[in-house]
Design a protein around this motif. Structure first.
Motif, PDB file in Angstrom:
ATOM      1  N   ALA B 109      31.407  28.235  63.770  1.00 21.16           N
ATOM      2  CA  ALA B 109      32.849  28.190  63.502  1.00 21.16           C
ATOM      3  C   ALA B 109      33.467  26.921  64.092  1.00 21.16           C
ATOM      4  CB  ALA B 109      33.531  29.423  64.083  1.00 21.16           C
ATOM      5  N   VAL B 110      32.934  26.504  65.242  1.00 18.99           N
ATOM      6  CA  VAL B 110      33.447  25.283  65.874  1.00 18.99           C
ATOM      7  C   VAL B 110      33.125  24.073  64.987  1.00 18.99           C
ATOM      8  CG1 VAL B 110      33.108  23.732  67.829  1.00 18.99           C
ATOM      9  CG2 VAL B 110      33.373  26.185  68.219  1.00 18.99           C
ATOM     10  N   GLU B 112      32.493  24.162  61.776  1.00 19.79           N
ATOM     11  CA  GLU B 112      33.248  24.245  60.524  1.00 19.79           C
ATOM     12  C   GLU B 112      34.681  23.785  60.725  1.00 19.79           C
ATOM     13  OE1 GLU B 112      33.119  27.996  58.344  1.00 19.79           O
ATOM     14  OE2 GLU B 112      35.055  27.472  57.477  1.00 19.79           O
ATOM     15  N   SER B 113      35.290  24.181  61.843  1.00 19.82           N
ATOM     16  CA  SER B 113      36.678  23.759  62.012  1.00 19.82           C
ATOM     17  C   SER B 113      36.747  22.251  62.257  1.00 19.82           C
ATOM     18  CB  SER B 113      37.384  24.566  63.103  1.00 19.82           C
ATOM     19  OG  SER B 113      36.871  24.270  64.362  1.00 19.82           O
ATOM     20  N   ALA B 114      35.738  21.701  62.925  1.00 20.20           N
ATOM     21  CA  ALA B 114      35.714  20.234  63.100  1.00 20.20           C
ATOM     22  C   ALA B 114      35.608  19.536  61.745  1.00 20.20           C
ATOM     23  CB  ALA B 114      34.550  19.831  64.002  1.00 20.20           C
ATOM     24  N   ARG B 127      31.962  13.880  69.646  1.00 21.95           N
ATOM     25  CA  ARG B 127      33.076  14.564  70.304  1.00 21.95           C
ATOM     26  C   ARG B 127      32.816  16.054  70.473  1.00 21.95           C
ATOM     27  NH1 ARG B 127      38.439  12.995  69.576  1.00 21.95           N
ATOM     28  NH2 ARG B 127      38.600  14.715  71.035  1.00 21.95           N
ATOM     29  N   ILE B 128      32.031  16.651  69.586  1.00 22.77           N
ATOM     30  CA  ILE B 128      31.911  18.112  69.590  1.00 22.77           C
ATOM     31  C   ILE B 128      30.486  18.576  69.890  1.00 22.77           C
ATOM     32  CG2 ILE B 128      32.363  20.216  68.277  1.00 22.77           C
ATOM     33  CD1 ILE B 128      34.859  18.531  68.686  1.00 22.77           C
ATOM     34  N   PRO B 131      28.536  17.047  73.241  1.00 19.96           N
ATOM     35  CA  PRO B 131      29.097  17.589  74.482  1.00 19.96           C
ATOM     36  C   PRO B 131      28.797  19.086  74.661  1.00 19.96           C
ATOM     37  CG  PRO B 131      30.729  16.238  73.384  1.00 19.96           C
ATOM     38  CD  PRO B 131      29.560  16.334  72.450  1.00 19.96           C
ATOM     39  N   LEU B 132      28.803  19.840  73.554  1.00 14.53           N
ATOM     40  CA  LEU B 132      28.555  21.275  73.677  1.00 14.53           C
ATOM     41  C   LEU B 132      27.071  21.566  73.895  1.00 14.53           C
ATOM     42  CD1 LEU B 132      31.060  22.714  71.051  1.00 14.53           C
ATOM     43  CD2 LEU B 132      31.152  22.902  73.543  1.00 14.53           C
ATOM     44  N   SER B 210      32.220  19.979  80.864  1.00 13.93           N
ATOM     45  CA  SER B 210      33.626  20.376  80.925  1.00 13.93           C
ATOM     46  C   SER B 210      33.771  21.723  81.602  1.00 13.93           C
ATOM     47  CB  SER B 210      34.172  20.443  79.508  1.00 13.93           C
ATOM     48  OG  SER B 210      35.187  21.414  79.421  1.00 13.93           O
ATOM     49  N   PRO B 211      34.832  21.915  82.386  1.00 18.07           N
ATOM     50  CA  PRO B 211      35.078  23.227  82.992  1.00 18.07           C
ATOM     51  C   PRO B 211      35.198  24.325  81.936  1.00 18.07           C
ATOM     52  CG  PRO B 211      36.763  21.618  83.650  1.00 18.07           C
ATOM     53  CD  PRO B 211      35.869  20.932  82.692  1.00 18.07           C
ATOM     54  N   GLY B 212      35.512  23.916  80.703  1.00 15.04           N
ATOM     55  CA  GLY B 212      35.667  24.897  79.637  1.00 15.04           C
ATOM     56  C   GLY B 212      34.363  25.559  79.231  1.00 15.04           C
ATOM     57  N   VAL B 213      33.224  24.910  79.511  1.00 15.94           N
ATOM     58  CA  VAL B 213      31.947  25.495  79.101  1.00 15.94           C
ATOM     59  C   VAL B 213      31.024  25.721  80.284  1.00 15.94           C
ATOM     60  CG1 VAL B 213      31.979  24.592  76.756  1.00 15.94           C
ATOM     61  CG2 VAL B 213      31.032  23.184  78.565  1.00 15.94           C
ATOM     62  N   ARG B 214      31.518  25.447  81.487  1.00 21.55           N
ATOM     63  CA  ARG B 214      30.675  25.636  82.668  1.00 21.55           C
ATOM     64  C   ARG B 214      30.437  27.114  82.901  1.00 21.55           C
ATOM     65  NH1 ARG B 214      33.412  22.409  87.046  1.00 21.55           N
ATOM     66  NH2 ARG B 214      32.979  20.541  85.837  1.00 21.55           N
TER      67      ARG B 214
END
Ligand SMILES: Nc1ncnc2c1ncn2[C@@H]1O[C@H](COP(=O)(O)OP(=O)(O)OP(=O)(O)O)[C@@H](O)[C@H]1O
Ligand SMILES: [Mg+2]
Lengths: 404, 215
Positions: B109-110, B112-114, B127-128, B131-132, B210-214
Motif C-alpha cells: 500500500a505504501v 502504491e500510494s507513492a 525516498r521510500i 529507507p524502509l 527513522s524513529p517512525g520505523v524503529r
C-alpha cells in the motif's frame, strides 16, 4: 463529443470524461472493465459502486494510469491524458486508498509535503499546517508525529490531507473509509462532505456499500461484473427508478427508506405539535391534546427546549405538576440532519414524532410519519433533492426512463 | 612468558595488525554493500533474476575460504587485492539476500500510494523503498561483517593483511616459544573486533533509521 468552448458555454466541459474505456488483463478471457463511458462534472462526487470484483478499483486506477487501458480515452479538464506522462499526471490527481499507505518513516508533515516538494513549491510548512487544520487535526500536535502514532481514523484524515496537498483538481478515493469502525466511518464521511463543501474537488469515490454511495455521491455509477455500467444517475433516481433488476437488487430492500438520507429536515415543512410549559395545568394541556388529535404533548422547559413527551393517560391522572411527568425526550434533530436521522429519533421516541430544535436547542417543530411519507412521495414524483434540479436535464439523455 | 607479558612486549605489532584487519574488512564490506545492494535493487522485482543472483552468491559461500584464496592466485597473485576480492565474494550473499527481502517487505500500500502520487521509480527507491528496507539490509551487512572478520584471518595464507599472520605464525611454530600466545592473540583480536563492529552497527542503526520505523 462537443469541442471545449473557450468562452465557457452553457454546457460546461466535464472535469473527468471516460470514453469507451476497456481493460483486459493479460491471460484473461473477459475484460475487467468494458466499454465504460462516464462524465464527472467539475466539483461533484461520482461514486463507483458494485459487487466485489466488478472492476471499481481497476476503473479508478485507469484514471491515474496505475493501470494502462487496452482501449478508450481518458480526458481530464479537456485534455486527453490517455498517453500523457503518468508521473506528472498523478501529481495533478490526489489518490487515497483504503490502507492509506502513509510513509511510516516520515513524519506527518513530511508525508503531507510529498507532492508539493516534488513540484518544487515554496512555503510548504504553512501549507501543511493549513491542510492539517482542514482535516481537523491540531498542527502543533500532529505535524511531528509518525504514522504509527495515529489511530485509523487519524491516518485516513492525513491520507486525505496528503492527497489534497498540491491542490489537485481531481481526487480518486478507493474505499477510503472501508477499514474503519462504523461510528468513526460515519464521522469521517460527514467531515469529508463538509470539507468537500469547502474545496469543491471533482472526486471519483469507490465503495461497495450502497448506503455509503447514496450518502457520499452526487452521482452514482453502478457497475456489474465485467466492468459494465448498469446505471449512472443521481442517487435519488437510482433509488426510485432503477434501470433494471440488477440495479434494484443491488440497492436492496428499503430503497425509499434509504432515500430519506438524501433529504434534510430543512427541506420539509415541520409539523405543528401541542406543547406545554412546566406551569401549565394538566387539564388544559389534555384539552389541547384532544383537540389536536395527537397522542402526546411535548413539554418544553423554561428556555423552550424539549423536555418530555406527555401521554394522555399521564395528563389524565390529575393533580401532579407537569415537570416530573412523561418520557424524557432522548434524541432531537436539527435542521441539517437527514430525514433518515429524524426517522430514527421518531422511532426511539414512542410519541411517533421527532422533535426538531435550532442550534441553541430550542424547539422548532416536529417531524412525524406524515412528514416522512410526504417527502418520500415527493421524491418519487420529481426525484426531489434541492441541489439536483439542474442536473436532471443532463441525466435524461443517458437514461431514457427518466422523467417518468 | 605469560600471555599478558607477551602481549605487552608485542603491543605495537598487535595493534598494527588489528587495525589492518579492521581496515581490510571495512573496505571489503563497503564494496560488497555497494555491489550487493545494487544487485538486490536490480533484481528484487523479478523472481527468476533474483533467484539466479542469490544462487550464484551462495556458491561463493560454499567454497572453503582457503581454496577460494588459492583459486584467486593465478589471476590476482597474493597480498591485499586478492584478499579484498575474496572477502567481497564472501560478503555478498547476506547483503544481496537481505536487500531483496527488505525491498519486498515494503508494504504494498505504501508503494502504491507513492506511485499514485507521481513518484518515479528512482525517487521511490531513494525516498521510500530503500529507507524502509534499510534496517533489514543493515542486518545483512552486519552478518557479512562478522563472517568476513573470521575469513579475513585466513587471508594470511596469501600474504593478506591482518591478525591471521599471528595465528598462522603460531601454528607453524607449534612447540616453540610463545606459539600459543601468538595464536591466542590473533583469535582474541578477531573477537574484540567483532564486538567493536557490533557496537558500531548498533550505533549506525540508531542514527540511520527513522524513529517512525524503529522497533
Ligand atoms: N493486476 C491484475 N491482474 C489480473 N487481473 C486483475 C488484476 N487486477 C484486478 N484483476 C481482476 O479484475 C477484476 C476486477 O478487479 P477490481 O480490483 O477492479 O475489482 P473491485 O470492483 O475493486 O473489487 P473489490 O470490491 O473486491 O475491491 C477482478 O476479476 C480481478 O480479479
Ligand atoms: Mg477494489
Amino acid at each position: 463529443m462537443s469541442a471545449p468552448t473557450p468562452t465557457g458555454g452553457s454546457e460546461a466541459e466535464p472535469m473527468i470524461r471516460l470514453e469507451g474505456l476497456q481493460k483486459r488483463f493479460p491471460g484473461q478471457a473477459e475484460p475487467a472493465v468494458d466499454d465504460l463511458s462516464l462524465d464527472v462534472p467539475e466539483g461533484e462526487i461520482a461514486v463507483l459502486v458494485g459487487p466485489s470484483g466488478c472492476g471499481k478499483t481497476t476503473t479508478l486506477k485507469l484514471i491515474n494510469r496505475l493501470i494502462e487501458p487496452t482501449a478508450g480515452r481518458i480526458v481530464i479538464a479537456g485534455e486527453d491524458v490517455t498517453h500523457a506522462d503518468p508521473d506528472s499526471l498523478r501529481r495533478r490527481i490526489g489518490y487515497v486508498i483504503q490502507q492509506v499507505g502513509l510513509f511510516p518513516h516520515m513524519t506527518i508533515a513530511e508525508n503531507i509535503a510529498t507532492v508539493p516538494q516534488m513540484l518544487g513549491w515554496k512555503g510548504i510548512d504553512a501549507r501543511v499546517d493549513e491542510l492539517l487544520e482542514l482535516v481537523g487535526m491540531e498542527p502543533a500536535t500532529y505535524r511531528g508525529r509518525y504514522p504509527r502514532e495515529l489511530s485509523g481514523g487519524q491516518s485516513q484524515r492525513v491520507g486525505v490531507a496528503r492527497a489534497l496537498a498540491a491542490d489537485p483538481p481531481v481526487l480518486l478515493m478507493d474505499e477510503p473509509f472501508g477499514a474503519i469502525d462504523p461510528i468513526t466511518r460515519e464521522r469521517l464521511q460527514d467531515e469529508f462532505l463538509r470539507l468537500q463543501g469547502e474545496v469543491r474537488k471533482t472526486i471519483v469515490f469507490v465503495t461497495h456499500d450502497i448506503d455509503e454511495a447514496i450518502k457520499m455521491g452526487d452521482r452514482i455509477a453502478l457497475l456489474r461484473i465485467g466492468g459494465r455500467l448498469a446505471q449512472y444517475d443521481r442517487p435519488q433516481r437510482l433509488l426510485i427508478d432503477p434501470a433494471d433488476a440488477f440495479v434494484a437488487e443491488f440497492i436492496g430492500g428499503g430503497a425509499r427508506v434509504k432515500g430519506l438520507r438524501l433529504v434534510t429536515v430543512d427541506d420539509v415543512e415541520l409539523t405543528e405539535w401541542p406543547t406545554a410549559r412546566p406551569g401549565d395545568e394538566a387539564a388544559r394541556v389534555l384539552a389541547l391534546l384532544r383537540e389536536s388529535d395527537r397522542g402526546h404533548a411535548l413539554l418544553l422547559d423554561p428556555e423552550g427546549r424539549p423536555r418530555s413527551w406527555l401521554s394522555r393517560e399521564e395528563l389524565g391522572r390529575n393533580g401532579r405538576p407537569l415537570e416530573g411527568l412523561g418520557e424524557t425526550v432522548g434524541t432531537t434533530v436539527e435542521v441539517d440532519d437527514t430525514l433518515h436521522q429524524a426517522l430514527d429519533a421518531l422511532l426511539a421516541s414512542g410519541a411517533g414524532a421527532a422533535a426538531v430544535v435550532d442550534p441553541s436547542g430550542r424547539y422548532r417543530g416536529v417531524v412525524d410519519l406524515a412528514t416522512l411519507a410526504a417527502a418520500v412521495a415527493a421524491m418519487a414524483v420529481n426525484g426531489h433533492r434541492p441541489a439536483g434540479a439542474e442536473a436532471e436535464a443532463a441525466n435524461s439523455e443517458r437514461d431514457p426512463a427518466a422523467g417518468s | 612468558m605469560s600471555f599478558l607479558e607477551y602481549l605487552d612486549s608485542r603491543s605495537d605489532i598487535v595493534v598494527q595488525l588489528t587495525v589492518e584487519h579492521a581496515e581490510v574488512v571495512a573496505l571489503s564490506i563497503l564494496i560488497a554493500t555497494v555491489i550487493g545492494v545494487a544487485l538486490g535493487v536490480a533484481t528484487y522485482e523479478r523472481d527468476r533474476a533474483s533467484r539466479l543472483t542469490l544462487a550464484i552468491c551462495a556458491i561463493f559461500l560454499t567454497i572453503p575460504s582457503l581454496a577460494l584464496f588459492a583459486l584467486l592466485i593465478p589471476q590476482l597473485g597474493i597480498g591485499y587485492l586478492p584478499t579484498v576480492v575474496g572477502l567481497v565474494l564472501y560478503a555478498l550473499l547476506p547483503i544481496v539476500r537481505n536487500t531483496i527481502t527488505g525491498l519486498r517487505q515494503v508494504d504494498a500500500a505504501v508503494v502504491e500510494s507513492a506511485r499514485g502520487m507521481g513518484m518515479g521509480r528512482w525517487r521511490r527507491l531513494r525516498r521510500i523503498e530503500l529507507p524502509l528496507a534499510w534496517p533489514v539490509i543493515l542486518t545483512g551487512i552486519r552478518v557479512s561483517t562478522l563472517i568476513t572478520l573470521g575469513i579475513a584471518a585466513i587471508a594470511a595464507v596469501i600474504n593478506g593483511p591482518g591478525l591471521g599472520e599471528l595465528i598462522f605464525s603460531g601454528l607453524s611454530r607449534i612447540g616453540a616459544v610463545n606459539d600459543v600466545n601468538e595464536i591466542l592473540t590473533g583469535v582474541l583480536g578477531v573477537m574484540v573486533l567483532a564486538l567493536l563492529f557490533d557496537l558500531a552497527f548498533f550505533v549506525l542503526r540508531r542514527v540511520t533509521t527513522s524513529p517512525g520505523v524503529r522497533a
